[in-house]
Scaffold this motif. Sequence first.
Motif, PDB file in Angstrom:
ATOM      1  N   SER A  40       0.849  -1.186   0.000  1.00  0.00           N
ATOM      2  CA  SER A  40       0.000   0.000   0.000  1.00  0.00           C
ATOM      3  C   SER A  40       0.886   1.237   0.000  1.00  0.00           C
ATOM      4  CB  SER A  40      -0.914  -0.001   1.225  1.00  0.00           C
ATOM      5  OG  SER A  40      -1.812  -1.079   1.168  1.00  0.00           O
ATOM      6  N   SER A  41       0.640   2.106  -0.948  1.00  0.00           N
ATOM      7  CA  SER A  41       1.457   3.304  -1.090  1.00  0.00           C
ATOM      8  C   SER A  41       0.995   4.390  -0.137  1.00  0.00           C
ATOM      9  CB  SER A  41       1.381   3.809  -2.529  1.00  0.00           C
ATOM     10  OG  SER A  41       2.069   5.034  -2.687  1.00  0.00           O
ATOM     11  N   TYR A  42       1.964   5.062   0.487  1.00  0.00           N
ATOM     12  CA  TYR A  42       1.668   6.200   1.351  1.00  0.00           C
ATOM     13  C   TYR A  42       1.669   7.488   0.548  1.00  0.00           C
ATOM     14  CZ  TYR A  42       2.290   9.771   4.920  1.00  0.00           C
ATOM     15  OH  TYR A  42       2.134  10.888   5.696  1.00  0.00           O
ATOM     16  N   SER A  43       2.610   7.601  -0.368  1.00  0.00           N
ATOM     17  CA  SER A  43       2.717   8.812  -1.176  1.00  0.00           C
ATOM     18  C   SER A  43       3.556   8.540  -2.408  1.00  0.00           C
ATOM     19  CB  SER A  43       3.353   9.955  -0.378  1.00  0.00           C
ATOM     20  OG  SER A  43       4.674   9.618   0.014  1.00  0.00           O
ATOM     21  N   MET A  44       3.432   9.407  -3.378  1.00  0.00           N
ATOM     22  CA  MET A  44       4.300   9.404  -4.550  1.00  0.00           C
ATOM     23  C   MET A  44       4.851  10.800  -4.721  1.00  0.00           C
ATOM     24  SD  MET A  44       2.409   6.875  -7.286  1.00  0.00           S
ATOM     25  CE  MET A  44       3.806   6.860  -8.402  1.00  0.00           C
ATOM     26  N   ALA A  45       6.012  10.879  -5.320  1.00  0.00           N
ATOM     27  CA  ALA A  45       6.702  12.161  -5.392  1.00  0.00           C
ATOM     28  C   ALA A  45       7.460  12.310  -6.701  1.00  0.00           C
ATOM     29  CB  ALA A  45       7.679  12.288  -4.233  1.00  0.00           C
ATOM     30  N   TRP A  46       7.848  13.540  -6.958  1.00  0.00           N
ATOM     31  CA  TRP A  46       8.756  13.873  -8.053  1.00  0.00           C
ATOM     32  C   TRP A  46      10.021  14.485  -7.460  1.00  0.00           C
ATOM     33  CZ3 TRP A  46       8.067  12.359 -12.953  1.00  0.00           C
ATOM     34  CH2 TRP A  46       6.777  12.008 -13.369  1.00  0.00           C
ATOM     35  N   PHE A  47      11.137  13.999  -7.953  1.00  0.00           N
ATOM     36  CA  PHE A  47      12.445  14.568  -7.655  1.00  0.00           C
ATOM     37  C   PHE A  47      13.053  14.990  -8.991  1.00  0.00           C
ATOM     38  CE2 PHE A  47      13.345  13.172  -3.217  1.00  0.00           C
ATOM     39  CZ  PHE A  47      12.224  12.373  -3.011  1.00  0.00           C
ATOM     40  N   ARG A  48      14.105  15.778  -8.916  1.00  0.00           N
ATOM     41  CA  ARG A  48      14.836  16.117 -10.128  1.00  0.00           C
ATOM     42  C   ARG A  48      16.320  16.226  -9.838  1.00  0.00           C
ATOM     43  NH1 ARG A  48      12.800  22.402 -11.160  1.00  0.00           N
ATOM     44  NH2 ARG A  48      13.883  23.344  -9.366  1.00  0.00           N
ATOM     45  N   GLN A  49      17.097  15.993 -10.879  1.00  0.00           N
ATOM     46  CA  GLN A  49      18.544  16.112 -10.768  1.00  0.00           C
ATOM     47  C   GLN A  49      19.062  16.866 -11.975  1.00  0.00           C
ATOM     48  OE1 GLN A  49      20.703  12.433 -10.218  1.00  0.00           O
ATOM     49  NE2 GLN A  49      22.432  13.525  -9.320  1.00  0.00           N
ATOM     50  N   ALA A  50      19.576  18.050 -11.707  1.00  0.00           N
ATOM     51  CA  ALA A  50      20.156  18.872 -12.759  1.00  0.00           C
ATOM     52  C   ALA A  50      21.597  18.448 -12.994  1.00  0.00           C
ATOM     53  CB  ALA A  50      20.084  20.341 -12.372  1.00  0.00           C
ATOM     54  N   PRO A  51      22.151  18.746 -14.160  1.00  0.00           N
ATOM     55  CA  PRO A  51      23.542  18.368 -14.460  1.00  0.00           C
ATOM     56  C   PRO A  51      24.494  18.912 -13.411  1.00  0.00           C
ATOM     57  CG  PRO A  51      22.435  19.107 -16.445  1.00  0.00           C
ATOM     58  CD  PRO A  51      21.498  19.386 -15.323  1.00  0.00           C
ATOM     59  N   GLY A  52      25.288  18.021 -12.855  1.00  0.00           N
ATOM     60  CA  GLY A  52      26.298  18.440 -11.892  1.00  0.00           C
ATOM     61  C   GLY A  52      25.769  18.720 -10.501  1.00  0.00           C
ATOM     62  N   LYS A  53      24.496  18.460 -10.283  1.00  0.00           N
ATOM     63  CA  LYS A  53      23.903  18.738  -8.976  1.00  0.00           C
ATOM     64  C   LYS A  53      23.320  17.476  -8.373  1.00  0.00           C
ATOM     65  CE  LYS A  53      22.786  23.597  -9.836  1.00  0.00           C
ATOM     66  NZ  LYS A  53      21.726  24.637  -9.754  1.00  0.00           N
ATOM     67  N   GLU A  54      23.033  17.545  -7.085  1.00  0.00           N
ATOM     68  CA  GLU A  54      22.421  16.419  -6.409  1.00  0.00           C
ATOM     69  C   GLU A  54      20.912  16.386  -6.695  1.00  0.00           C
ATOM     70  OE1 GLU A  54      25.471  16.001  -2.596  1.00  0.00           O
ATOM     71  OE2 GLU A  54      23.341  16.432  -2.277  1.00  0.00           O
ATOM     72  N   ARG A  55      20.370  15.208  -6.546  1.00  0.00           N
ATOM     73  CA  ARG A  55      18.933  15.064  -6.732  1.00  0.00           C
ATOM     74  C   ARG A  55      18.198  15.833  -5.643  1.00  0.00           C
ATOM     75  NH1 ARG A  55      17.195   9.076  -7.467  1.00  0.00           N
ATOM     76  NH2 ARG A  55      17.838   8.966  -5.289  1.00  0.00           N
ATOM     77  N   GLU A  56      17.119  16.508  -6.021  1.00  0.00           N
ATOM     78  CA  GLU A  56      16.357  17.284  -5.060  1.00  0.00           C
ATOM     79  C   GLU A  56      14.874  16.954  -5.148  1.00  0.00           C
ATOM     80  OE1 GLU A  56      16.459  21.491  -5.722  1.00  0.00           O
ATOM     81  OE2 GLU A  56      15.826  21.340  -7.812  1.00  0.00           O
ATOM     82  N   PHE A  57      14.225  17.059  -4.036  1.00  0.00           N
ATOM     83  CA  PHE A  57      12.791  16.824  -3.932  1.00  0.00           C
ATOM     84  C   PHE A  57      12.042  17.989  -4.558  1.00  0.00           C
ATOM     85  CE2 PHE A  57       8.873  15.459  -2.116  1.00  0.00           C
ATOM     86  CZ  PHE A  57       8.237  16.589  -1.629  1.00  0.00           C
ATOM     87  N   VAL A  58      10.974  17.699  -5.299  1.00  0.00           N
ATOM     88  CA  VAL A  58      10.194  18.740  -5.959  1.00  0.00           C
ATOM     89  C   VAL A  58       8.765  18.798  -5.419  1.00  0.00           C
ATOM     90  CG1 VAL A  58       9.259  19.559  -8.152  1.00  0.00           C
ATOM     91  CG2 VAL A  58      11.554  18.554  -8.080  1.00  0.00           C
ATOM     92  N   ALA A  59       8.108  17.652  -5.352  1.00  0.00           N
ATOM     93  CA  ALA A  59       6.700  17.654  -4.962  1.00  0.00           C
ATOM     94  C   ALA A  59       6.271  16.250  -4.574  1.00  0.00           C
ATOM     95  CB  ALA A  59       5.826  18.153  -6.104  1.00  0.00           C
ATOM     96  N   GLN A  60       5.212  16.183  -3.763  1.00  0.00           N
ATOM     97  CA  GLN A  60       4.660  14.886  -3.434  1.00  0.00           C
ATOM     98  C   GLN A  60       3.152  14.995  -3.208  1.00  0.00           C
ATOM     99  OE1 GLN A  60       6.428  13.375   0.213  1.00  0.00           O
ATOM    100  NE2 GLN A  60       4.833  14.292   1.475  1.00  0.00           N
ATOM    101  N   VAL A  61       2.492  13.877  -3.384  1.00  0.00           N
ATOM    102  CA  VAL A  61       1.078  13.772  -3.038  1.00  0.00           C
ATOM    103  C   VAL A  61       0.931  12.604  -2.074  1.00  0.00           C
ATOM    104  CG1 VAL A  61       0.559  12.372  -5.105  1.00  0.00           C
ATOM    105  CG2 VAL A  61      -1.276  13.574  -3.897  1.00  0.00           C
ATOM    106  N   THR A  62       0.296  12.894  -0.951  1.00  0.00           N
ATOM    107  CA  THR A  62       0.033  11.877   0.061  1.00  0.00           C
ATOM    108  C   THR A  62      -1.383  11.383  -0.131  1.00  0.00           C
ATOM    109  OG1 THR A  62       1.548  12.988   1.573  1.00  0.00           O
ATOM    110  CG2 THR A  62      -0.026  11.429   2.534  1.00  0.00           C
ATOM    111  N   TRP A  63      -1.524  10.079  -0.290  1.00  0.00           N
ATOM    112  CA  TRP A  63      -2.809   9.550  -0.702  1.00  0.00           C
ATOM    113  C   TRP A  63      -3.900   9.744   0.335  1.00  0.00           C
ATOM    114  CZ3 TRP A  63      -2.473   9.654  -5.460  1.00  0.00           C
ATOM    115  CH2 TRP A  63      -1.373   9.150  -6.164  1.00  0.00           C
ATOM    116  N   ARG A  64      -3.562   9.629   1.605  1.00  0.00           N
ATOM    117  CA  ARG A  64      -4.576   9.848   2.624  1.00  0.00           C
ATOM    118  C   ARG A  64      -4.938  11.322   2.652  1.00  0.00           C
ATOM    119  NH1 ARG A  64      -4.440   7.924   8.972  1.00  0.00           N
ATOM    120  NH2 ARG A  64      -6.552   8.588   9.475  1.00  0.00           N
ATOM    121  N   GLY A  65      -6.109  11.632   2.222  1.00  0.00           N
ATOM    122  CA  GLY A  65      -6.537  13.020   2.138  1.00  0.00           C
ATOM    123  C   GLY A  65      -6.123  13.686   0.850  1.00  0.00           C
TER     124      GLY A  65
END
Length: 118
Positions: A29-54
């Motif tokens: 059962s999934s709690y949430s799904m999210a989008w991350f991104r990684q730009a050239p030469g940079k670390e991956r960063e969190f962008v957005a998420q949706v939490t299914w409950r509510g």
Amino acid sequence: VQLQASGGGLVQAGGSLRLSCAASGRTFSSYSMAWFRQAPGKEREFVAQVTWRGNVAYVVDSVKGRFTISGDNAKNTVYLQMNSLKPEDTAVYYCADRKIGAVKYDYWGQGTLVTVSS
């Protein structure tokens, strides 16, 4: 679980793209799904998420007002609508899945490249 992201591409600054991510083969059962991104030469960063409950959506300040995350848990799908794109939004965008009880995202898609030209 397999996460298939799509919708990336080349767009001019000020344009829009809509990313999609479909989860298949999920055995938890999934709690949430999210989008991350990684730009050239940079670390991956969190962008957005949706939490299914509510169905609670959250985006980081750097994209607030431009990006919108939405999803359909019944369809195991999450979207990222990106408007007013800027060159600094150029990155590989990854979707991720977190199961109930987990403290981090353990399941990742292959990424989709977004390139914003100036």
